[in-house]
Scaffold this motif. Structure first.
Motif, PDB file in Angstrom:
ATOM      1  N   HIS A  20       4.410  -8.367  -3.533  1.00  0.00           N
ATOM      2  CA  HIS A  20       3.064  -7.811  -3.557  1.00  0.00           C
ATOM      3  C   HIS A  20       2.887  -6.749  -2.480  1.00  0.00           C
ATOM      4  O   HIS A  20       2.253  -5.710  -2.714  1.00  0.00           O
ATOM      5  N   VAL A  21       3.451  -6.997  -1.291  1.00  0.00           N
ATOM      6  CA  VAL A  21       3.340  -6.038  -0.195  1.00  0.00           C
ATOM      7  C   VAL A  21       3.926  -4.702  -0.602  1.00  0.00           C
ATOM      8  O   VAL A  21       3.406  -3.636  -0.273  1.00  0.00           O
ATOM      9  N   LYS A  22       5.008  -4.717  -1.355  1.00  0.00           N
ATOM     10  CA  LYS A  22       5.678  -3.479  -1.772  1.00  0.00           C
ATOM     11  C   LYS A  22       4.830  -2.659  -2.736  1.00  0.00           C
ATOM     12  O   LYS A  22       5.049  -1.464  -2.902  1.00  0.00           O
ATOM     13  N   THR A  23       3.868  -3.280  -3.399  1.00  0.00           N
ATOM     14  CA  THR A  23       3.098  -2.568  -4.412  1.00  0.00           C
ATOM     15  C   THR A  23       1.675  -2.234  -3.952  1.00  0.00           C
ATOM     16  O   THR A  23       0.933  -1.598  -4.687  1.00  0.00           O
ATOM     17  N   THR A  24       1.288  -2.661  -2.747  1.00  0.00           N
ATOM     18  CA  THR A  24      -0.052  -2.338  -2.246  1.00  0.00           C
ATOM     19  C   THR A  24      -0.107  -0.876  -1.817  1.00  0.00           C
ATOM     20  O   THR A  24       0.927  -0.256  -1.569  1.00  0.00           O
ATOM     21  N   PRO A  25      -1.310  -0.284  -1.725  1.00  0.00           N
ATOM     22  CA  PRO A  25      -1.416   1.127  -1.342  1.00  0.00           C
ATOM     23  C   PRO A  25      -0.808   1.412   0.022  1.00  0.00           C
ATOM     24  O   PRO A  25      -0.807   0.547   0.910  1.00  0.00           O
ATOM     25  N   SER A  26      -0.294   2.611   0.204  1.00  0.00           N
ATOM     26  CA  SER A  26       0.260   3.009   1.493  1.00  0.00           C
ATOM     27  C   SER A  26      -0.866   3.178   2.499  1.00  0.00           C
ATOM     28  O   SER A  26      -2.053   3.215   2.132  1.00  0.00           O
ATOM     29  N   LEU A  27      -0.512   3.305   3.779  1.00  0.00           N
ATOM     30  CA  LEU A  27      -1.525   3.448   4.812  1.00  0.00           C
ATOM     31  C   LEU A  27      -2.394   4.696   4.601  1.00  0.00           C
ATOM     32  O   LEU A  27      -3.632   4.608   4.673  1.00  0.00           O
ATOM     33  N   PRO A  28      -1.805   5.877   4.336  1.00  0.00           N
ATOM     34  CA  PRO A  28      -2.664   7.042   4.060  1.00  0.00           C
ATOM     35  C   PRO A  28      -3.589   6.822   2.859  1.00  0.00           C
ATOM     36  O   PRO A  28      -4.751   7.248   2.879  1.00  0.00           O
ATOM     37  N   GLU A  29      -3.082   6.153   1.830  1.00  0.00           N
ATOM     38  CA  GLU A  29      -3.913   5.865   0.656  1.00  0.00           C
ATOM     39  C   GLU A  29      -5.052   4.920   1.015  1.00  0.00           C
ATOM     40  O   GLU A  29      -6.180   5.075   0.542  1.00  0.00           O
TER      41      GLU A  29
END
Length: 325
Positions: free
Chosen positions: A230-239
């Motif tokens: 799940h962590v791999k698919t969450t939005p990036s920090l800039p997003e």
């Protein structure tokens, strides 16, 4: 007191009309440098935020000196020491080699770095105040406490920089780095006095994405389960920053509309301008990136927090705080 310092808890390692982008870039020591991270990570960054000239007519000299004294008291209260730090002397070919002592101002051994966010030059407002605080620190840098010698050295320094080009970026000492949008107009009109390095928002967003990806990869490898996936698919920090800004803009817009249609109360909120998003993103990404890179940051607001309009660019400062950045 208008000043805040943050230490990172992350452990993962004027005639601008005639200035084309190319000839601006040629006057900056390091522009869009690929090694900017290694060049800047050992500094203590200072970010200054506040309204521009149209919304802040106060005398910038008085305000900057007042904020500089607040800044010193803030650091002293936190047990941080402002000091003069010897640095390598200028090279033989440097036009600044006549500077009497190659020193800078440091906080707990880390040289001070002013981070500016593309505000155009002005006689008042945040750009003028930022430059005023910068000059206060330069005065501190050249004070020796030796009576008449202090004035002699300062006068020599003032005369030296007075003879330099309008954009002075090669003298030793306190550094200013410029961060702008990738927009050519924003780039062209930015204040460049004392700038030695220039970067774009896209570079900081790429840096945050890369650092975020390192954390994700590490967490995913240590969590061989659905949580890691799940962590791999969450939005990036800039997003995540952009989504938080979008949410704040929507909330303010809805509240402004609600108040404007209510006959029972006076409207106290304005809807943010559409352009606010890009500048708020620049503001929050810049602070987050430099805190991540340097491990700490000091933030100065040029007006009291309770007087900052929530719909202004400065008013988006809670975004980074709420995200723990």
């Amino acid at each position: 007191d208008g000043v805040e310092s943050f230490k990172s808890n992350h452990s993962t390692k004027n005639n601008m009309e005639n200035n084309t982008i190319s000839n601006i870039d040629s006057r900056i020591s390091i522009v869009s440098s690929t090694n900017w991270q290694s060049n800047l990570k050992h500094y203590h960054p200072i970010a200054i935020e506040g309204p521009g000239p149209s919304n802040d007519p106060r005398d910038p000299t008085l305000i900057s000196r007042h904020l500089f004294q607040q800044l010193r008291r803030h650091w002293e209260a936190k047990g941080q020491n402002l000091e003069r730090l010897s640095i390598a002397p200028p090279s033989e070919n440097s036009h600044s080699k006549e500077m009497l002592n190659a020193t800078t101002v440091a906080l707990d051994g880390k040289p001070i770095l002013f981070v500016t966010q593309g505000d155009p030059p002005g006689k008042t407002g945040v750009a003028a105040i930022s430059l005023g605080i910068f000059k206060c620190l330069m005065e501190y840098q050249f004070e020796s406490g030796n009576g008449d010698d202090t004035m002699t050295r300062k006068e020599a320094f003032d005369q030296k920089i007075a003879n330099e080009a309008p954009v002075r970026n090669n003298f030793p000492g306190i550094k200013r780095v410029l961060i702008t949008l990738d927009d050519p107009k924003h780039i062209a009109y930015a204040d460049r006095e004392g700038i030695f390095m220039e970067l774009r928002l896209s570079q900081l967003m790429e840096y945050l994405s890369q650092e975020d990806e390192k954390v994700r990869d590490q967490y995913a490898s240590e969590s061989k389960n659905e949580v890691g996936a799940h962590v791999k698919t969450t939005p990036s920090l800039p997003e995540t920053i952009e989504e938080s800004i979008d949410h704040r803009m929507e909330t303010l817009t809805m509240e402004a509309h609600r108040q404007s249609t209510s006959s029972n109360r006076r409207s106290t909120v304005k809807a943010p301008r559409l352009s606010t998003k890009q500048y708020a993103t620049l503001q929050e990404v810049t602070k987050s990136a430099f805190r991540k890179l340097c491990g700490e940051i000091t933030i100065i607001h040029t007006i009291e927090r309770e007087r900052i309009p929530p719909w202004s660019v400065t008013g988006f400062y809670p975004v980074g705080l709420d995200l723990g950045l």
